[in-house]
Design a protein around this motif. Structure first.
Motif, PDB file in Angstrom:
ATOM      1  N   TYR A  84     -58.582  60.290  37.448  1.00 36.51           N
ATOM      2  CA  TYR A  84     -57.920  59.866  38.682  1.00 36.51           C
ATOM      3  C   TYR A  84     -56.736  58.938  38.392  1.00 36.51           C
ATOM      4  O   TYR A  84     -55.658  59.092  38.970  1.00 36.51           O
ATOM      5  N   MET A  85     -56.965  57.993  37.468  1.00 40.68           N
ATOM      6  CA  MET A  85     -55.886  57.035  37.178  1.00 40.68           C
ATOM      7  C   MET A  85     -54.693  57.695  36.499  1.00 40.68           C
ATOM      8  O   MET A  85     -53.562  57.242  36.638  1.00 40.68           O
ATOM      9  N   GLU A  86     -54.937  58.780  35.770  1.00 40.43           N
ATOM     10  CA  GLU A  86     -53.807  59.515  35.171  1.00 40.43           C
ATOM     11  C   GLU A  86     -52.855  60.045  36.238  1.00 40.43           C
ATOM     12  O   GLU A  86     -51.661  60.182  36.006  1.00 40.43           O
ATOM     13  N   LYS A  87     -53.418  60.359  37.402  1.00 43.05           N
ATOM     14  CA  LYS A  87     -52.591  60.998  38.442  1.00 43.05           C
ATOM     15  C   LYS A  87     -52.167  60.048  39.555  1.00 43.05           C
ATOM     16  O   LYS A  87     -51.343  60.422  40.392  1.00 43.05           O
ATOM     17  N   HIS A  88     -52.772  58.869  39.608  1.00 46.03           N
ATOM     18  CA  HIS A  88     -52.461  57.950  40.719  1.00 46.03           C
ATOM     19  C   HIS A  88     -52.171  56.550  40.194  1.00 46.03           C
ATOM     20  O   HIS A  88     -52.803  56.085  39.247  1.00 46.03           O
ATOM     21  N   ASN A  89     -51.223  55.890  40.869  1.00 46.92           N
ATOM     22  CA  ASN A  89     -50.895  54.520  40.491  1.00 46.92           C
ATOM     23  C   ASN A  89     -51.758  53.529  41.256  1.00 46.92           C
ATOM     24  O   ASN A  89     -52.172  53.805  42.379  1.00 46.92           O
ATOM     25  N   PRO A  90     -52.022  52.377  40.648  1.00 45.68           N
ATOM     26  CA  PRO A  90     -52.774  51.354  41.358  1.00 45.68           C
ATOM     27  C   PRO A  90     -51.903  50.715  42.440  1.00 45.68           C
ATOM     28  O   PRO A  90     -50.676  50.866  42.349  1.00 45.68           O
ATOM     29  N   PRO A  91     -52.444  50.015  43.417  1.00 47.61           N
ATOM     30  CA  PRO A  91     -53.882  49.764  43.594  1.00 47.61           C
ATOM     31  C   PRO A  91     -54.599  51.000  44.137  1.00 47.61           C
ATOM     32  O   PRO A  91     -53.989  51.813  44.813  1.00 47.61           O
ATOM     33  N   LEU A  92     -55.901  51.091  43.865  1.00 48.81           N
ATOM     34  CA  LEU A  92     -56.637  52.266  44.349  1.00 48.81           C
ATOM     35  C   LEU A  92     -58.117  51.951  44.560  1.00 48.81           C
ATOM     36  O   LEU A  92     -58.673  51.015  43.972  1.00 48.81           O
ATOM     37  N   ARG A  93     -58.686  52.747  45.413  1.00 49.50           N
ATOM     38  CA  ARG A  93     -60.124  52.666  45.705  1.00 49.50           C
ATOM     39  C   ARG A  93     -60.633  54.082  45.916  1.00 49.50           C
ATOM     40  O   ARG A  93     -60.197  54.739  46.871  1.00 49.50           O
ATOM     41  N   VAL A  94     -61.510  54.548  45.034  1.00 48.18           N
ATOM     42  CA  VAL A  94     -62.053  55.908  45.201  1.00 48.18           C
ATOM     43  C   VAL A  94     -63.547  55.948  44.891  1.00 48.18           C
ATOM     44  O   VAL A  94     -64.068  55.124  44.139  1.00 48.18           O
ATOM     45  N   ILE A  95     -64.212  56.908  45.499  1.00 45.48           N
ATOM     46  CA  ILE A  95     -65.549  57.276  45.010  1.00 45.48           C
ATOM     47  C   ILE A  95     -65.515  58.754  44.635  1.00 45.48           C
ATOM     48  O   ILE A  95     -64.774  59.538  45.230  1.00 45.48           O
ATOM     49  N   VAL A  96     -66.298  59.116  43.612  1.00 47.54           N
ATOM     50  CA  VAL A  96     -66.369  60.504  43.152  1.00 47.54           C
ATOM     51  C   VAL A  96     -67.844  60.888  43.057  1.00 47.54           C
ATOM     52  O   VAL A  96     -68.523  60.537  42.096  1.00 47.54           O
ATOM     53  N   PRO A  97     -68.350  61.560  44.082  1.00 45.47           N
ATOM     54  CA  PRO A  97     -69.756  61.978  44.006  1.00 45.47           C
ATOM     55  C   PRO A  97     -69.869  63.303  43.269  1.00 45.47           C
ATOM     56  O   PRO A  97     -68.922  64.096  43.276  1.00 45.47           O
ATOM     57  N   GLY A  98     -71.007  63.547  42.627  1.00 38.27           N
ATOM     58  CA  GLY A  98     -71.172  64.852  41.993  1.00 38.27           C
ATOM     59  C   GLY A  98     -72.403  64.942  41.124  1.00 38.27           C
ATOM     60  O   GLY A  98     -73.109  63.961  40.884  1.00 38.27           O
ATOM     61  N   LYS A  99     -72.623  66.169  40.650  1.00 40.67           N
ATOM     62  CA  LYS A  99     -73.811  66.464  39.861  1.00 40.67           C
ATOM     63  C   LYS A  99     -73.549  66.140  38.397  1.00 40.67           C
ATOM     64  O   LYS A  99     -72.466  66.411  37.890  1.00 40.67           O
ATOM     65  N   VAL A 100     -74.542  65.591  37.725  1.00 39.01           N
ATOM     66  CA  VAL A 100     -74.430  65.318  36.297  1.00 39.01           C
ATOM     67  C   VAL A 100     -75.655  65.875  35.583  1.00 39.01           C
ATOM     68  O   VAL A 100     -76.664  66.179  36.224  1.00 39.01           O
ATOM     69  N   PHE A 101     -75.558  66.005  34.267  1.00 43.27           N
ATOM     70  CA  PHE A 101     -76.577  66.731  33.496  1.00 43.27           C
ATOM     71  C   PHE A 101     -76.970  65.947  32.254  1.00 43.27           C
ATOM     72  O   PHE A 101     -76.096  65.457  31.533  1.00 43.27           O
ATOM     73  N   ARG A 102     -78.253  65.834  32.025  1.00 42.93           N
ATOM     74  CA  ARG A 102     -78.710  65.205  30.780  1.00 42.93           C
ATOM     75  C   ARG A 102     -79.941  65.904  30.269  1.00 42.93           C
ATOM     76  O   ARG A 102     -80.766  66.378  31.059  1.00 42.93           O
ATOM     77  N   ARG A 103     -80.064  65.923  28.943  1.00 45.34           N
ATOM     78  CA  ARG A 103     -81.243  66.565  28.366  1.00 45.34           C
ATOM     79  C   ARG A 103     -82.428  65.623  28.433  1.00 45.34           C
ATOM     80  O   ARG A 103     -82.887  65.107  27.440  1.00 45.34           O
ATOM     81  N   ASP A 104     -82.889  65.372  29.650  1.00 46.15           N
ATOM     82  CA  ASP A 104     -84.041  64.491  29.871  1.00 46.15           C
ATOM     83  C   ASP A 104     -85.239  65.349  30.261  1.00 46.15           C
ATOM     84  O   ASP A 104     -85.083  66.318  30.980  1.00 46.15           O
ATOM     85  N   ALA A 105     -86.415  64.961  29.830  1.00 44.47           N
ATOM     86  CA  ALA A 105     -87.614  65.607  30.360  1.00 44.47           C
ATOM     87  C   ALA A 105     -87.768  65.131  31.804  1.00 44.47           C
ATOM     88  O   ALA A 105     -87.465  63.980  32.113  1.00 44.47           O
ATOM     89  N   SER A 106     -88.218  66.033  32.699  1.00 43.56           N
ATOM     90  CA  SER A 106     -88.313  65.591  34.085  1.00 43.56           C
ATOM     91  C   SER A 106     -89.641  64.888  34.348  1.00 43.56           C
ATOM     92  O   SER A 106     -90.686  65.267  33.841  1.00 43.56           O
ATOM     93  N   ASP A 107     -89.554  63.787  35.087  1.00 45.69           N
ATOM     94  CA  ASP A 107     -90.760  63.091  35.551  1.00 45.69           C
ATOM     95  C   ASP A 107     -90.450  62.519  36.927  1.00 45.69           C
ATOM     96  O   ASP A 107     -89.455  62.891  37.538  1.00 45.69           O
ATOM     97  N   ALA A 108     -91.282  61.621  37.438  1.00 40.40           N
ATOM     98  CA  ALA A 108     -91.115  61.171  38.828  1.00 40.40           C
ATOM     99  C   ALA A 108     -89.761  60.514  39.092  1.00 40.40           C
ATOM    100  O   ALA A 108     -89.288  60.491  40.224  1.00 40.40           O
ATOM    101  N   THR A 109     -89.126  59.965  38.063  1.00 38.25           N
ATOM    102  CA  THR A 109     -87.834  59.313  38.307  1.00 38.25           C
ATOM    103  C   THR A 109     -86.692  59.894  37.466  1.00 38.25           C
ATOM    104  O   THR A 109     -85.593  59.347  37.467  1.00 38.25           O
ATOM    105  N   HIS A 110     -86.949  60.980  36.762  1.00 34.87           N
ATOM    106  CA  HIS A 110     -85.878  61.598  35.958  1.00 34.87           C
ATOM    107  C   HIS A 110     -85.839  63.107  36.155  1.00 34.87           C
ATOM    108  O   HIS A 110     -86.874  63.748  36.230  1.00 34.87           O
TER     109      HIS A 110
END
Ligand code: PHE
Length: 332
Positions: free
Chosen positions: A171-197
């Protein structure tokens, strides 16, 4: 016999309702009906003739029975059509109506709250390069901090992003400060799944850059965020931590909403729940984005969206969000 046959077929054909038809059935096929009469009449014939006649009569009887059956069905159908009354005042049948998934609900609230605080919502890609996911964020190749986030690689350069943080630099490569952004999205990790992962989950990255930004600004923003999300003041604490791309780094915990900080199973009796990673943007990251590193300050954070949903809706097993179990989903 021929006379009876003609008459019967004509009368059955023109019967108008089930009562009329029943009367005809008795008239022809009843115990004392016309067919029974015919059978009586043949008892005076010779043996041979009687056998032949008897056969003919029974044949006709079966034919008439079939005819009655057919007519009966015809009448039944037309009568039931006529008798069907439509009650126009009856309440309509409710159609099953879908609704949003709890994760979508929480995401929309998060976006709305941050927008009200002047943040823009930015979309981004789930596939990343090693450069943006790691190197630009001050994770050199072979840096031990890469082990914090076991990565699904696609090839040497491409990977499934382990965090939404690459979008700070993008984002900063394309926009000059000052700035305020949020970027929601899916992420991936090689975690075993349990109640909190889970090996796939959602983050909301946040970035605010301006002159004279301090941790105080960060605290104010997230206190306001939690207050709006939970509809009440929520206690937080900033626990010192480490991320290569923030300095100092901390993890904001919120007081457990399940037990109000008294200690329970969900917060593992600590009274606090980990909600995010955060910190002040490292000068290295500003440099990666082409900003003059000491001219600007900023804070960045990465919330676990699923964690937020857990707290907000009091869900004690993260995996419920992915199971697609209607008994669970119908409650939202
Ligand atoms: N990306 C970090 C993680 O996934 C969280 C984080 C975001 C930390 C922004 C600091 C700043 O753990």
């Amino acid at each position: 016999m021929e006379h009876i046959e003609l008459e019967a077929k004509k009368e059955i054909g023109s019967a108008k309702n089930s009562q009329e038809l029943e009367a005809l059935r008795i008239k022809y096929l009843g115990r004392k009906g016309r067919m029974a009469e015919l059978l009586l009449q043949i008892k005076d014939l010779s043996n041979e003739e009687r056998a032949q006649r008897g056969k003919q009569i029974n044949q006709l009887k079966r034919e008439l029975e079939e005819l009655f059956e057919k007519k009966k069905n015809e009448i039944k159908n037309s009568e039931s059509n006529k008798n069907e009354k439509i009650d126009v005042t009856a309440p309509g049948r409710a159609l099953p109506f879908g609704h949003l998934h709890p994760r979508t609900l929480i995401l929309r609230q998060v976006e709305k709250i941050f927008q009200s605080l002047g943040f823009s919502v930015v979309d981004s890609s789930e596939m990343e390069t090693d450069y943006y996911n790691f190197q630009a964020l001050n994770f050199p190749k072979d840096h031990p901090a890469r082990d914090m986030q076991d990565t699904f690689y696609i090839d040497d350069e491409l990977l499934l992003r382990t965090q939404t943080s690459p979008n700070q630099v993008r984002y900063m490569e394309k926009h000059n400060p000052p700035l305020r952004v949020i970027v929601p999205g899916k992420v991936f990790r090689r975690d075993a799944s349990d109640a909190t992962h889970e090996s796939q989950f959602y983050q909301v990255e946040g970035l605010m850059v301006d002159k004279n930004i301090s941790i105080g600004n960060f605290k104010a923003v997230i206190l306001e965020f939690f207050k709006q999300l939970f509809g009440k003041e929520v206690k937080i604490r900033l626990r010192p931590s480490f991320f290569p791309f923030t300095e100092p780094s901390f993890e904001p915990d919120i007081q457990c909403v399940f037990c109000d900080g008294k200690g329970c199973r969900v917060c593992k009796n600590t009274g606090w729940i980990e909600m995010a990673g955060a910190g002040m943007v490292h000068p290295f990251v500003f440099k990666s984005a082409g900003y003059a590193p000491y001219e600007w300050q900023g804070f960045a954070f990465g919330f676990g969206l699923d964690r937020l949903a857990m707290m907000k809706y009091k869900i004690d097993d993260l995996r419920m969000l992915n199971f697609g179990d209607m008994r669970f989903l119908r409650q939202f």
